[in-house]
Design a protein around this motif. Structure first.
Motif, short mmCIF file in Angstrom:
data_model
loop_
_atom_site.label_atom_id
_atom_site.label_comp_id
_atom_site.label_asym_id
_atom_site.label_seq_id
_atom_site.Cartn_x
_atom_site.Cartn_y
_atom_site.Cartn_z
N PHE A 28 0.83 -1.21 0.00
CA PHE A 28 0.00 0.00 0.00
C PHE A 28 0.86 1.26 0.00
O PHE A 28 1.79 1.38 0.81
CB PHE A 28 -0.91 0.02 1.23
N CYS A 29 0.48 2.18 -0.87
CA CYS A 29 1.17 3.47 -0.96
C CYS A 29 0.96 4.25 0.34
O CYS A 29 -0.18 4.38 0.82
CB CYS A 29 0.63 4.23 -2.16
N ASN A 30 2.03 4.78 0.86
CA ASN A 30 2.00 5.54 2.12
C ASN A 30 0.97 6.68 2.12
O ASN A 30 0.31 6.95 3.11
CB ASN A 30 3.41 6.10 2.35
N TRP A 31 0.85 7.36 0.96
CA TRP A 31 0.08 8.61 0.91
C TRP A 31 -1.41 8.42 0.73
O TRP A 31 -2.19 9.34 0.96
CB TRP A 31 0.61 9.51 -0.22
N CYS A 32 -1.81 7.25 0.26
CA CYS A 32 -3.25 7.08 0.02
C CYS A 32 -3.78 5.78 0.63
O CYS A 32 -4.44 5.81 1.66
CB CYS A 32 -3.54 7.16 -1.47
N THR A 33 -3.47 4.65 0.00
CA THR A 33 -4.12 3.40 0.43
C THR A 33 -3.72 3.00 1.85
O THR A 33 -4.55 2.48 2.61
CB THR A 33 -3.81 2.27 -0.57
N VAL A 49 4.68 1.08 1.25
CA VAL A 49 5.70 1.57 0.31
C VAL A 49 5.41 3.06 0.08
O VAL A 49 4.28 3.50 0.29
CB VAL A 49 5.67 0.80 -1.04
N MET A 50 6.39 3.81 -0.35
CA MET A 50 6.17 5.25 -0.49
C MET A 50 5.29 5.59 -1.69
O MET A 50 4.67 6.65 -1.73
CB MET A 50 7.51 5.99 -0.58
N CYS A 51 5.24 4.67 -2.65
CA CYS A 51 4.44 4.91 -3.86
C CYS A 51 4.19 3.55 -4.51
O CYS A 51 5.04 2.65 -4.40
CB CYS A 51 5.24 5.81 -4.80
N SER A 52 3.05 3.40 -5.19
CA SER A 52 2.80 2.11 -5.85
C SER A 52 3.88 1.84 -6.91
O SER A 52 4.18 0.70 -7.23
CB SER A 52 1.41 2.07 -6.47
N GLY A 53 4.47 2.93 -7.44
CA GLY A 53 5.54 2.78 -8.44
C GLY A 53 6.80 2.19 -7.84
O GLY A 53 7.72 1.81 -8.56
N GLY A 104 -2.05 -1.28 -3.77
CA GLY A 104 -2.96 -0.15 -3.62
C GLY A 104 -2.20 1.15 -3.84
O GLY A 104 -1.16 1.38 -3.22
N GLY A 105 -2.73 1.99 -4.73
CA GLY A 105 -2.05 3.25 -5.00
C GLY A 105 -3.02 4.41 -5.12
O GLY A 105 -4.25 4.23 -5.09
N CYS A 106 -2.46 5.61 -5.24
CA CYS A 106 -3.28 6.82 -5.39
C CYS A 106 -4.00 6.79 -6.74
O CYS A 106 -3.50 6.19 -7.70
CB CYS A 106 -2.39 8.05 -5.37
N HIS A 107 -5.12 7.45 -6.83
CA HIS A 107 -5.86 7.52 -8.10
C HIS A 107 -5.01 8.20 -9.17
O HIS A 107 -4.17 9.05 -8.85
CB HIS A 107 -7.15 8.32 -7.90
N ASP A 155 -3.19 11.68 -8.99
CA ASP A 155 -2.98 12.07 -7.59
C ASP A 155 -1.66 11.58 -6.99
O ASP A 155 -1.42 11.79 -5.80
CB ASP A 155 -4.12 11.51 -6.71
N CYS A 156 -0.87 10.88 -7.79
CA CYS A 156 0.38 10.32 -7.24
C CYS A 156 1.30 11.44 -6.76
O CYS A 156 1.52 12.41 -7.47
CB CYS A 156 1.07 9.48 -8.33
N HIS A 157 1.85 11.29 -5.56
CA HIS A 157 2.74 12.31 -5.00
C HIS A 157 4.06 12.39 -5.76
O HIS A 157 4.82 13.33 -5.56
CB HIS A 157 3.00 12.02 -3.53
N TYR A 158 4.34 11.39 -6.54
CA TYR A 158 5.57 11.41 -7.33
C TYR A 158 5.20 11.50 -8.82
O TYR A 158 5.89 10.99 -9.67
CB TYR A 158 6.41 10.17 -7.01
N VAL A 159 4.07 12.11 -9.07
CA VAL A 159 3.53 12.45 -10.39
C VAL A 159 3.11 11.23 -11.23
O VAL A 159 1.94 11.11 -11.58
CB VAL A 159 4.49 13.37 -11.20
N GLY A 205 4.22 7.80 -10.61
CA GLY A 205 4.52 6.49 -10.01
C GLY A 205 3.41 5.47 -10.26
O GLY A 205 3.67 4.31 -10.55
N ASN A 206 2.17 5.93 -10.15
CA ASN A 206 1.07 4.95 -10.31
C ASN A 206 0.89 4.52 -11.77
O ASN A 206 0.44 3.41 -12.03
CB ASN A 206 -0.24 5.46 -9.69
N TYR A 207 1.28 5.39 -12.71
CA TYR A 207 1.22 4.97 -14.12
C TYR A 207 2.27 3.88 -14.37
O TYR A 207 2.04 2.92 -15.11
CB TYR A 207 1.43 6.15 -15.06
FE1 FES Z 1 0.62 7.03 -4.07
FE2 FES Z 1 2.44 7.30 -6.03
S1 FES Z 1 2.34 8.33 -4.17
S2 FES Z 1 0.78 5.94 -5.92
#
Ligand code: FES
Length: 167
Positions: free
Chosen positions: A11-16, A39-43, A64-67, A70-74, A76-78
């Motif tokens: 799970f991404c730290n910032w969302c899930t 994890v810090m990001c799903s990426g 689980g990642g940010c929508h 909305d990724c904090h690292y722009v 990462g989720n893509y």
């Molecule tokens: Fe949440 Fe990248 S910071 S998916």
């Protein structure tokens, strides 16, 4: 006790991860089958992490990642989505069913969605039974050894035939 699948969730730290926390604080009950790894990001989820989880006995892996957007690292989720799609194809080739590997976008405020996704995944995994990849690795090794033996035997037979012809 009936079979209970083991799920490893990255799970991404910032969302899930925050949403899972929210689900806990809000006393939203979800199946206790999940071990969450933050994890810090799903990426950040390397395909090797997923393979290791399965190889060490997980029955399912959830990311689980940010929508999108909305990724904090722009992006990462893509990146996670691209990896997920290609890894899924590879896992399918290995005979690992679709339901065992899942990617979900869950924002920090969606505690309810964590509950729904986890419970749903558990329900989908129960009829599949244990994956037991460590045992499958042993079985594949046995198959490979038998195949190797068969090839050696055929080679020897061929060699003997040739020796007889040229004797
Ligand atoms: Fe949440 Fe990248 S910071 S998916």
């Amino acid at each position: 006790m009936s079979y209970q699948p083991k799920i490893i969730a990255f799970f991404c730290n910032w969302c899930t991860y925050t949403a899972a926390d929210l689900a806990g604080v809000s006393r939203l009950k979800y199946a206790p089958n999940v071990r969450v790894i933050r994890v810090m990001c799903s990426g950040r989820v390397d395909p090797q992490f997923v393979l290791d989880a399965f190889a060490k006995g997980a029955d399912g892996v959830l990311i689980g990642g940010c929508h999108p957007g909305d990724c904090h690292y722009v992006e990462g989720n893509y990146k996670a989505l691209r990896r997920y799609q290609s890894l899924k194809r590879m896992l399918n080739d290995m005979g690992i069913e679709d339901a065992r590997f899942r990617l979900e976008w869950i924002s920090a405020s969606e505690g309810e969605k964590v509950k729904t996704v986890v419970n749903d995944m558990v329900q989908q995994l129960i009829p599949l039974g244990a994956l037991n990849l460590p045992q499958r690795f042993l079985d594949w090794d046995k198959e490979m050894n038998l195949l190797e033996e068969e090839i050696h035997t055929k080679e020897k037979e061929q060699q003997t035939k040739e020796e007889l012809v040229y004797a």
